[in-house]
Design an enzyme around this catalytic site. Structure first.
Site, short mmCIF file in Angstrom:
data_model
loop_
_atom_site.label_atom_id
_atom_site.label_comp_id
_atom_site.label_asym_id
_atom_site.label_seq_id
_atom_site.Cartn_x
_atom_site.Cartn_y
_atom_site.Cartn_z
N LYS A 7 -70.84 -34.84 -74.98
CA LYS A 7 -71.47 -34.17 -73.85
C LYS A 7 -72.88 -33.70 -74.22
O LYS A 7 -73.19 -33.50 -75.39
CB LYS A 7 -70.67 -32.93 -73.44
CG LYS A 7 -69.21 -33.15 -73.17
CD LYS A 7 -68.55 -31.86 -72.71
CE LYS A 7 -68.44 -30.84 -73.83
NZ LYS A 7 -67.88 -29.55 -73.40
N ASP A 62 -68.93 -31.42 -58.93
CA ASP A 62 -68.56 -32.52 -59.80
C ASP A 62 -69.06 -33.85 -59.25
O ASP A 62 -69.04 -34.06 -58.04
CB ASP A 62 -67.04 -32.57 -59.90
CG ASP A 62 -66.54 -32.81 -61.32
OD1 ASP A 62 -67.37 -33.13 -62.18
OD2 ASP A 62 -65.33 -32.67 -61.55
N CYS A 122 -61.87 -35.88 -62.15
CA CYS A 122 -62.24 -37.23 -62.57
C CYS A 122 -61.14 -38.28 -62.40
O CYS A 122 -61.44 -39.41 -62.00
CB CYS A 122 -62.79 -37.23 -64.00
SG CYS A 122 -62.14 -36.00 -65.10
N GLN A 130 -66.03 -26.94 -58.94
CA GLN A 130 -67.09 -27.63 -59.70
C GLN A 130 -67.93 -28.49 -58.76
O GLN A 130 -67.40 -29.12 -57.85
CB GLN A 130 -66.47 -28.52 -60.77
CG GLN A 130 -65.69 -27.79 -61.84
CD GLN A 130 -65.01 -28.76 -62.79
OE1 GLN A 130 -64.30 -29.67 -62.37
NE2 GLN A 130 -65.22 -28.57 -64.08
#
Length: 350
Positions: free
Chosen positions: A179, A93, A44, A91
């Protein structure tokens, strides 16, 4: 695709170094004095840098960055476990940057994506978990109470509007935001977190991300983190447990095994195999000098979903005798067999 290493300062800015520095591989010193890099613990911060690399307008949002990004965590040796707990994992992502009024619609689209993935893989025994802050200990989280309240409310409302049955767990939020975690049970009843969606007001703040609104003012985007599979390694492990190795036809690495009854039908078996490969079917021939029964038993242990058996009758008629997961499907002409395989896969993916 972002680099496998990043400046230590990047993770200091994001807060990952303060929270997870002790669980990360130690900084790498380069030939440049005072310069430190780290193996990437998260994708991120890199995506925030991409957002910040150019001016952004409200017309650009939602802006979505997706990456199959490999990250690194120094798990203790006693914690490592097969594919489910590793030091390097990938991931699926993505990070979406949205205007505040776009947040819930975008979040619900990601819920749809995760439910689609679970439906395709026949994951029916799962729980949608709303992971919120600890009610008492707020020290482990970054950002203002106001932003946390907004983020938590957006998740709760989005899940309710999608009619998603949920459980709420306090203290399970990420340090930067709450989350929605999708917890899947494997064949042994163990819970694994696979899909996750996170709402984040805090990383855009820490990276000073901005877009120009319709009135010319500078606004801060909201960030959504999402990973429908989570860790691809962990997903693979749970899928293999879930299916006991009986992968669906579309996913099986060897979809069809062609078996000649005896050596004299091997040429026809190879012709069948070549036809299937030309039809985008993963097929191979087993013409070993073993009895048909033994070959069938051994192939069953390899979890090949479809067998195509050929002998004198099939050679004469231009057909194959088909078995799927041990069930006799009868005799099919080659073209009909190819069509049946594609229709079966289409039904699995519907």
């Amino acid at each position: 695709m972002t680099p496998h290493i990043g400046s230590k300062q990047l993770y200091v800015t994001s807060g990952h170094y303060a929270k997870y520095g002790k669980d990360s591989f130690q900084p790498i010193h380069t030939p440049q004095e005072g310069e430190e890099y780290m193996l990437k613990p998260m994708n991120c911060p890199h995506h925030c840098e991409i957002f910040r690399s150019a001016p952004r307008s409200y017309r650009d949002l939602p802006l979505r960055f997706a990456e199959f990004g490999t990250v690194y965590r120094y798990e203790q040796s006693g914690e490592l476990h097969g594919l489910t707990r590793v030091r390097s994992f990938t991931q699926d992502d993505a990070h979406m940057y949205v205007r505040p009024e776009q947040l819930k619609d975008e979040f619900k689209k990601v819920i749809d994506l995760i439910l689609y993935v679970f439906r395709i893989f026949k994951f029916e025994n799962y729980t949608a978990q709303i992971s919120l802050r600890d009610k008492v200990n707020r020290e482990k989280y970054i950002g203002s109470e106001e932003n946390w309240d907004r983020a938590e409310q957006a998740i709760i409302e989005s899940a309710a509007e999608k009619g998603l049955p949920t459980v709420t767990e306090y203290g399970e939020a990420a340090f930067y935001g709450p989350k929605l975690d999708f917890m899947v049970k494997d064949a042994l009843g163990r819970k694994w977190q696979l899909g996750t969606i996170q709402v984040d007001y805090n990383l855009p703040e820490r990276f000073q991300l901005e877009y120009t609104d319709a009135d010319g003012s500078k606004k801060r985007p909201v960030m959504i983190h999402r990973a429908p599979f989570g860790s691809l390694e962990r997903f693979t492990a749970v899928l293999l447990e879930h299916t006991a190795g009986h992968l669906p036809l579309w996913l099986a690495p060897d979809q069809v095994k062609v078996l000649p009854v005896s050596e004299k039908y091997a040429d026809y078996a190879k012709k069948v195999c070549e036809y299937l490969k030309n039809s985008d079917i993963r097929a191979s021939v087993d013409d070993r000098n073993e009895t048909l029964g033994k070959r069938i038993r051994e192939i069953a242990l390899l979890r090949v979903p479809v067998l195509a058996i050929v002998g004198e009758k099939e050679v004469t008629e231009g057909t194959v005798s088909v078995r799927q997961d041990g069930v006799d499907k009868g005799s099919m002409a080659l073209e009909a067999f190819g069509n049946w395989l594609h229709e079966t896969m289409a039904a699995e993916l519907a």
